[in-house]
Design a protein around this motif. Sequence first.
Motif, PDB file in Angstrom:
ATOM      1  N   PRO A  75      19.640  40.060  32.302  1.00 29.84           N
ATOM      2  CA  PRO A  75      18.787  41.081  31.406  1.00 29.84           C
ATOM      3  C   PRO A  75      17.361  40.610  30.889  1.00 29.84           C
ATOM      4  N   VAL A  76      17.385  39.164  30.945  1.00 26.34           N
ATOM      5  CA  VAL A  76      16.086  38.681  30.049  1.00 26.34           C
ATOM      6  C   VAL A  76      15.415  37.716  30.982  1.00 26.34           C
ATOM      7  N   GLU A  77      14.064  37.254  30.695  1.00 26.48           N
ATOM      8  CA  GLU A  77      13.265  36.170  31.231  1.00 26.48           C
ATOM      9  C   GLU A  77      13.796  34.816  30.779  1.00 26.48           C
ATOM     10  N   PRO A  78      13.606  33.841  31.776  1.00 25.32           N
ATOM     11  CA  PRO A  78      13.930  32.598  31.002  1.00 25.32           C
ATOM     12  C   PRO A  78      13.245  32.215  29.845  1.00 25.32           C
ATOM     13  N   GLY A  79      13.754  31.893  28.805  1.00 23.91           N
ATOM     14  CA  GLY A  79      13.094  31.484  27.549  1.00 23.91           C
ATOM     15  C   GLY A  79      13.937  32.569  26.614  1.00 23.91           C
ATOM     16  N   GLY A  80      14.519  33.429  27.194  1.00 20.04           N
ATOM     17  CA  GLY A  80      15.317  34.527  26.336  1.00 20.04           C
ATOM     18  C   GLY A  80      16.772  34.173  25.839  1.00 20.04           C
ATOM     19  N   LEU A  81      17.276  35.113  25.090  1.00 15.04           N
ATOM     20  CA  LEU A  81      18.815  34.729  25.070  1.00 15.04           C
ATOM     21  C   LEU A  81      19.497  35.818  25.581  1.00 15.04           C
ATOM     22  N   VAL A  82      20.749  35.797  25.933  1.00 19.92           N
ATOM     23  CA  VAL A  82      21.637  36.621  26.530  1.00 19.92           C
ATOM     24  C   VAL A  82      23.127  36.497  25.895  1.00 19.92           C
ATOM     25  N   ASP A  83      23.772  37.504  25.494  1.00 22.37           N
ATOM     26  CA  ASP A  83      24.997  37.517  25.080  1.00 22.37           C
ATOM     27  C   ASP A  83      26.183  37.426  26.209  1.00 22.37           C
ATOM     28  N   VAL A  84      26.948  36.216  26.117  1.00 23.29           N
ATOM     29  CA  VAL A  84      27.991  36.045  27.053  1.00 23.29           C
ATOM     30  C   VAL A  84      29.295  36.445  26.439  1.00 23.29           C
ATOM     31  N   ASP A  85      30.292  37.135  26.704  1.00 18.54           N
ATOM     32  CA  ASP A  85      31.676  37.280  26.088  1.00 18.54           C
ATOM     33  C   ASP A  85      32.513  36.185  26.642  1.00 18.54           C
ATOM     34  N   ILE A  86      33.170  35.440  25.845  1.00 19.30           N
ATOM     35  CA  ILE A  86      34.172  34.361  26.131  1.00 19.30           C
ATOM     36  C   ILE A  86      35.657  34.959  25.852  1.00 19.30           C
ATOM     37  N   VAL A  87      36.648  34.774  26.765  1.00 20.26           N
ATOM     38  CA  VAL A  87      37.764  35.458  26.410  1.00 20.26           C
ATOM     39  C   VAL A  87      39.031  34.419  26.885  1.00 20.26           C
ATOM     40  N   THR A  88      40.066  33.846  25.872  1.00 18.65           N
ATOM     41  CA  THR A  88      41.141  33.292  26.390  1.00 18.65           C
ATOM     42  C   THR A  88      42.168  34.013  25.959  1.00 18.65           C
ATOM     43  N   ALA A  89      43.226  33.717  26.671  1.00 24.78           N
ATOM     44  CA  ALA A  89      44.513  34.482  26.633  1.00 24.78           C
ATOM     45  C   ALA A  89      45.101  34.409  25.101  1.00 24.78           C
ATOM     46  N   GLY A  90      45.440  32.973  24.848  1.00 24.75           N
ATOM     47  CA  GLY A  90      45.770  32.936  23.726  1.00 24.75           C
ATOM     48  C   GLY A  90      45.211  32.988  22.299  1.00 24.75           C
ATOM     49  N   ALA A  91      43.730  32.774  22.484  1.00 26.52           N
ATOM     50  CA  ALA A  91      42.983  32.443  21.192  1.00 26.52           C
ATOM     51  C   ALA A  91      42.073  33.888  21.208  1.00 26.52           C
ATOM     52  N   GLY A  92      42.079  34.774  22.222  1.00 24.82           N
ATOM     53  CA  GLY A  92      41.121  36.122  21.729  1.00 24.82           C
ATOM     54  C   GLY A  92      39.937  35.759  22.471  1.00 24.82           C
ATOM     55  N   GLY A  93      38.736  36.550  22.014  1.00 24.13           N
ATOM     56  CA  GLY A  93      37.368  36.461  22.643  1.00 24.13           C
ATOM     57  C   GLY A  93      36.390  36.308  21.762  1.00 24.13           C
ATOM     58  N   GLN A  94      35.314  36.005  22.233  1.00 25.99           N
ATOM     59  CA  GLN A  94      33.903  35.923  21.051  1.00 25.99           C
ATOM     60  C   GLN A  94      32.804  36.018  21.899  1.00 25.99           C
ATOM     61  N   SER A  95      31.806  36.677  21.577  1.00 28.91           N
ATOM     62  CA  SER A  95      30.577  36.801  21.962  1.00 28.91           C
ATOM     63  C   SER A  95      29.373  35.789  21.535  1.00 28.91           C
ATOM     64  N   LEU A  96      28.851  34.978  22.363  1.00 31.41           N
ATOM     65  CA  LEU A  96      28.044  33.864  22.129  1.00 31.41           C
ATOM     66  C   LEU A  96      26.699  34.135  22.557  1.00 31.41           C
ATOM     67  N   ARG A  97      25.591  34.191  22.061  1.00 31.33           N
ATOM     68  CA  ARG A  97      24.337  34.391  22.379  1.00 31.33           C
ATOM     69  C   ARG A  97      23.782  32.866  22.849  1.00 31.33           C
ATOM     70  N   VAL A  98      23.573  32.958  24.360  1.00 33.96           N
ATOM     71  CA  VAL A  98      23.032  31.531  25.081  1.00 33.96           C
ATOM     72  C   VAL A  98      21.670  31.680  25.393  1.00 33.96           C
ATOM     73  N   PRO A  99      21.071  30.562  25.517  1.00 36.43           N
ATOM     74  CA  PRO A  99      19.883  30.422  26.234  1.00 36.43           C
ATOM     75  C   PRO A  99      19.784  30.743  27.529  1.00 36.43           C
ATOM     76  N   VAL A 100      18.757  31.465  28.114  1.00 36.04           N
ATOM     77  CA  VAL A 100      18.494  31.362  29.524  1.00 36.04           C
ATOM     78  C   VAL A 100      17.282  30.516  29.828  1.00 36.04           C
ATOM     79  N   LEU A 101      17.730  29.596  30.754  1.00 32.27           N
ATOM     80  CA  LEU A 101      16.771  28.449  31.089  1.00 32.27           C
ATOM     81  C   LEU A 101      16.200  28.481  32.376  1.00 32.27           C
ATOM     82  N   ALA A 102      14.829  28.122  32.761  1.00 30.67           N
ATOM     83  CA  ALA A 102      14.174  28.240  34.049  1.00 30.67           C
ATOM     84  C   ALA A 102      15.001  27.031  34.747  1.00 30.67           C
ATOM     85  N   PRO A 103      15.207  27.101  36.121  1.00 25.54           N
ATOM     86  CA  PRO A 103      15.546  25.958  36.616  1.00 25.54           C
ATOM     87  C   PRO A 103      14.714  24.550  36.938  1.00 25.54           C
TER      88      PRO A 103
END
Length: 182
Positions: A127-155
């Motif tokens: 949803p964003v151009e390279p250089g922006g930030l995007v929220d990634v939801d991370i989930v594990t069975a035992g420890a639940g989940g968390q949303s982490l804002r990560v960078p989008v980099l050009a290749p």
Amino acid sequence: MTRRLSAAPTSRRRPLLRMAALAPIAALALAGCQWTSTVQTDEAYEPADGRSTTLGGVQVNNLLVVSDRKGGEGTLVGLGVNKTNQDVEVSFALAGGQPIRIEIPSHSSKQISDPDNGPMSTLPNIPVEPGGLVDVDIVTAGAGGQSLRVPVLAPYPPYGDYHESGPLTHAPTAPAAHGDGH
């Protein structure tokens, strides 16, 4: 006959005594800036391009997305580390998107995407151009989940091999504007 000592040795000792008395004060004054500054190695920081987090006994390190444009596909890059005694499934997803699932064996690590020896974990519609930030939801069975804002980099190197377009060697150019022919 009484022998009289000359005043010269005493007058020579006074500057030495003064310097000896002032040396600790000078040392404290010069070292004072260290007392008011934190030691940089005591500060936690991300020594990578991506973001990291911990969910129970699972660490996710250097998480980022490689994409060449907004709306295009992106490759999820990072390292999962399982410090538990059991295999763990970790899922990653953009908001409302299909999750990418990886299995990390106990007491080992696994690349989320591996351009040399394994599958690439592709996310549709970044949803964003390279250089922006995007929220990634991370989930594990035992420890639940968390949303982490990560960078989008050009290749660009070193992440160019993680994208279908391959490594870019120059900045992408904007499409030509259609106008009056100039």
